[in-house]
Scaffold this active site. Structure first.
Site, PDB file in Angstrom:
ATOM      1  N   GLU A 133      -3.809   7.509  -3.837  1.00 17.05           N
ATOM      2  CA  GLU A 133      -3.138   5.993  -3.351  1.00 17.05           C
ATOM      3  C   GLU A 133      -3.073   4.913  -4.370  1.00 17.05           C
ATOM      4  O   GLU A 133      -3.849   4.988  -5.422  1.00 17.05           O
ATOM      5  CB  GLU A 133      -4.220   5.675  -2.158  1.00 17.05           C
ATOM      6  CG  GLU A 133      -5.303   5.035  -2.520  1.00 17.05           C
ATOM      7  CD  GLU A 133      -6.237   4.442  -1.388  1.00 17.05           C
ATOM      8  OE1 GLU A 133      -5.883   4.760   0.017  1.00 17.05           O
ATOM      9  OE2 GLU A 133      -7.067   3.652  -1.561  1.00 17.05           O
ATOM     10  N   TYR A 146       0.778  -1.194  -0.057  1.00 14.70           N
ATOM     11  CA  TYR A 146       0.100  -0.020   0.081  1.00 14.70           C
ATOM     12  C   TYR A 146       0.918   1.291   0.069  1.00 14.70           C
ATOM     13  O   TYR A 146       1.832   1.190   0.847  1.00 14.70           O
ATOM     14  CB  TYR A 146      -0.858  -0.027   1.268  1.00 14.70           C
ATOM     15  CG  TYR A 146      -1.736   1.462   1.376  1.00 14.70           C
ATOM     16  CD1 TYR A 146      -2.958   1.552   0.980  1.00 14.70           C
ATOM     17  CD2 TYR A 146      -1.173   2.588   1.847  1.00 14.70           C
ATOM     18  CE1 TYR A 146      -3.728   2.542   0.769  1.00 14.70           C
ATOM     19  CE2 TYR A 146      -1.831   3.504   1.866  1.00 14.70           C
ATOM     20  CZ  TYR A 146      -3.107   3.759   1.475  1.00 14.70           C
ATOM     21  OH  TYR A 146      -3.912   4.787   1.368  1.00 14.70           O
TER      22      TYR A 146
END
Ligand code: GDP
Ligand code: MN
Length: 379
Positions: A189, A101
């Site tokens: 993201e 992530y």
């Protein structure tokens, strides 16, 4: 404004982030064609503005063009958390060795663009934050210097990026940062950022949220808006130049000034009610704006009363009162309205409001209490 995955990827790709972009499709036939053009296994992905599409059945692998069409047929029309899928993205499938992530947010607590990174990619970061917070690195960046090379190295080490991919990781990090800053984002993201079996670093999923207040200087990004996924009332508000956020309560609020609007909502809650919206008609609002605001508020069937709270500075109270009365006379649906006008010409406003059967209030506490009582009376 939230951008769809394929749009977010367009922006990241422009800034040099390695990814397999793919093509969008709105029918199984288009999906088949897109897969044929790619010429290998593909992934078919629902384009909706909610997370967890994978778990909801919105992300599926397909080995052949026919299979891609089949998966597209399953996904298009699927309901994911209240949104019906209209578009899918067909992209080359990747063989994943590891998922990470990597995100940037504008963090109000540190007042800095902040890197969020975790080697536990693929799952939602909120989940990791709950179950394994040590697995997350939060790194605020210097507001003037921005992302520095040593920070990129530190993030790479934290994630355990293989040594031979550190240069590529630096490219991802720089690209993500540049995309964030140049598009005035609130969030950017990549989840997951993956290392593939053949040792490539790729952004497999992307999500960018733009700062609405900065959109006027990005007409190219404004075009990426997906009207399909916005509340019709929020679209109408934007077109009328009204700041509006829909909420779940029953008391519609019409206020001039954002701070006053928030105070009004607080006092509605204190009086035992629930605001149906945040709405700021702005300074010097004329009748057409009041009319638009009424329509937007009353479009919500939950609204049982409206609280109008106007502070007259340059705006004259009697003009606003006349505007409210006039606008109200043209409404299709009517509910009790409590009006509080203070400031310039507020005394002159009172008889106009009283004559039109509007409930008036002298203080904001009084207005909130009367709005709550009106809702209880209507229930
Ligand atoms: P999200 O669930 O909405 O976040 O959608 P993602 O695009 O992140 O996909 C969810 C998961 O599907 C990823 O974490 C991967 O595990 C898997 N996935 C997505 N694309 C591919 C792909 O190209 N190949 C493989 N093998 N898995 C994929
Ligand atoms: Mn994802």
């Amino acid at each position: 404004m939230k951008l769809q995955e394929y749009r977010s990827k367009e922006i990241l790709e422009r800034h040099g982030v390695p990814l397999l972009a793919g093509t969008t499709a709105t029918t199984p036939d288009e999906a088949r064609e897109a897969a044929r053009a790619i010429g290998g296994p593909v992934v078919v992905k629902a384009q909706v503005l909610v997370g967890g599409r994978g778990k909801a059945g919105g992300v599926k692998l397909a080995a052949t063009p026919d299979e891609a069409a089949e998966k597209a047929r399953e996904i298009i029309g699927l309901d994911i958390k209240g949104t019906t899928v209209k578009t899918v993205l067909i992209a080359p499938a990747a063989d994943i060795a590891h998922e990470y992530y990597l995100g940037l947010i504008l963090d109000r607590a540190t007042k800095a663009i902040t890197v969020i990174a975790s080697a536990e990619g693929g799952v939602e970061i909120e989940e990791t934050a709950k179950t394994n917070p040590e697995a997350i690195l939060r790194l605020p960046l210097h507001p003037l210097i921005g992302l520095q090379e040593h920070e990129t190295r530190r993030i790479g080490f934290f994630l355990g990026i293989p040594a031979e991919l550190r240069k590529d990781f630096a490219k991802v990090m720089r690209g993500l940062y540049a995309a964030f800053v140049e598009s005035d984002a609130d969030l950017a993201e990549i989840n997951p950022l993956v290392v593939t079996d053949d040792g490539q670093l790729l952004a497999l999923d992307a999500k960018i949220v733009l700062d609405d207040s900065a959109l006027p200087r990005h007409p190219d990004l404004e075009e990426m808006r997906d009207l399909n996924e916005e509340e019709p009332s929020e679209i109408a508000a934007r077109e009328a130049g009204i700041s509006f956020i829909k909420l779940d309560g029953s008391i519609g609020c019409m206020v001039n000034g954002a701070g006053l609007a928030m105070t009004t909502m607080d006092l509605v809650k204190l009086a035992g009610g629930e605001p149906a919206n945040f709405l700021d008609i702005g300074g010097g609002a004329k009748q057409d704006k009041v009319t638009a605001a009424f329509k937007i508020i009353l479009d919500d069937p939950n609204v049982k009363a409206i609280l109008i709270n106007i502070f007259g500075g340059i705006t004259r109270g009697d003009e606003v009162a006349r505007g409210i009365v006039e606008a109200r006379s043209n409404l299709e649906r009517d509910v009790p309205m409590v009006v509080r006008i203070v400031g310039t010409n507020s005394e002159e406003a009172k008889p106009i409001l009283a004559e039109a059967n509007l409930i008036t209030a002298d203080s904001l506490d009084d207005a909130a209490a009367k709005a709550v009582a009106a809702v209880r009376g209507a229930a």
